[in-house]
Design an enzyme around this catalytic site. Structure first.
Site: not given
Ligand code: ZN
Length: 315
Positions: A213, A244, A14-15, A211, A253
């Site tokens: 980074h 992002c 996803r990310d 979450h 990430n």
């Protein structure tokens, strides 16, 4: 959760994929998810239920959720930006849905095109829908506190504001909230403070995940701070793929391979086979030619004679 200490939640499909231009073929996504589940990764965020026009990279999310659900033992998570997305995620059978809310309202408008009040309305509608479902079909509903540690548009985000939004999301019926360092601004001291402040208001069990980074190289330092505060779920992305797209300059990430090596070496059980995990990279590299993959452990290899979980303990 009983046989593992820390739940590593892979968010790369996803990310990672949402922030690169290339579109990974559906079959490659399936191979990636399968291989990572086979390596023992217990939870994977496999996509996001956003309009394909916005993120064509994730247009096949419903199919991917349905496929991932067929893998025994794997918890299948998906991002939902709004009620419509939640409806689709539930239809596809996601075990967990996360609605990200930017604590910074400016970022919320840029990212979700919504004010906080508008996001809260979506949360209300989602909770109403969830309440109509039989327990065994009801996914966990997490409110993701994005830009909790600072915003590329507003700068500092007041801690009071983060706590206020967390409390509101729980009041509205989210099962839990997660802390998200969308912009890579977080530091260990700040992380400890925020975890304590939020948990004091909503209870420990309502904040289990972070979450993080690695934008400024603090990803793993922040992880350790979170673990020492009792956090048990950590998001990461294979090869550090992604970041992002709405937070300029924020990339990467934390790297799943480095995270799992650290946890494993520290004697914390993740259920993940590190050798197998390192091989999963090959699938992603083959499917995304020319795309940057990060990670120190994959480059350096495992330490000589590495014997796995709790290495060096008692010797
Ligand atoms: Zn991220």
């Amino acid at each position: 959760m009983s046989s593992i200490d820390i739940l590593v939640s892979e968010v790369g499909p996803r990310d990672g994929l949402q922030s690169i231009k290339a579109i990974m073929p559906t079959e490659a996504k399936k191979a990636w998810i399968k291989a990572e589940a086979d390596a023992g990764v217990p939870e994977i965020e496999v996509g996001s239920f956003v309009p394909p026009k916005l993120l064509p990279q994730l247009a096949d999310t419903a199919e991917i959720v349905e496929y991932a659900r067929s893998i025994p033992g794997l918890a299948v998570a998906a991002l939902v930006p709004n009620f419509k997305g939640a409806e689709n995620a539930i239809k596809a059978g996601a075990h967990k849905i996360t609605l990200p809310l930017s604590v910074s309202e400016t970022h919320s408008q840029a990212n979700l095109k919504k004010t906080h009040e508008q996001v809260y309305d979506e949360v209300r509608k989602i909770v109403e829908l969830l309440n109509t479902l039989p327990t065994d079909q009801r996914p966990d509903f997490e409110g993701g506190l994005s830009t909790a540690f600072g915003c590329t548009l507003e700068g500092e985000v007041p801690e009071k504001k983060v706590v206020e939004v967390a409390v509101k999301l729980i009041e509205l019926g989210c099962d839990e909230v997660g802390l998200s360092d969308t912009t890579g601004y977080a530091n260990p001291a700040q992380l400890r403070r925020l975890i304590k402040l939020i948990r004091a208001e909503v209870g420990n069990e309502k904040l289990q995940g972070v979450h993080l980074h690695n934008t400024r190289g603090l990803g793993l330092a922040n992880t350790v701070a979170a673990l020492e505060e009792g956090i048990t779920t950590v998001d990461s992305s294979l090869g550090g793929l992604g970041g992002c797209p709405f937070a300029p300059g924020a990339s990467g990430n934390i790297v799943t391979e480095d995270l799992v090596f650290m946890l494993d070496a520290m004697g914390l059980k993740t259920g993940i086979d590190l050798d197998k995990l390192l091989l999963v990279r090959d699938i992603v590299i083959a499917a995304l030619p020319g795309e940057d993959m990060y990670g120190f452990t994959p480059d350096a290899g495992l330490p000589k004679g590495y014997a796995g979980n709790g290495w060096g303990i008692g010797s």
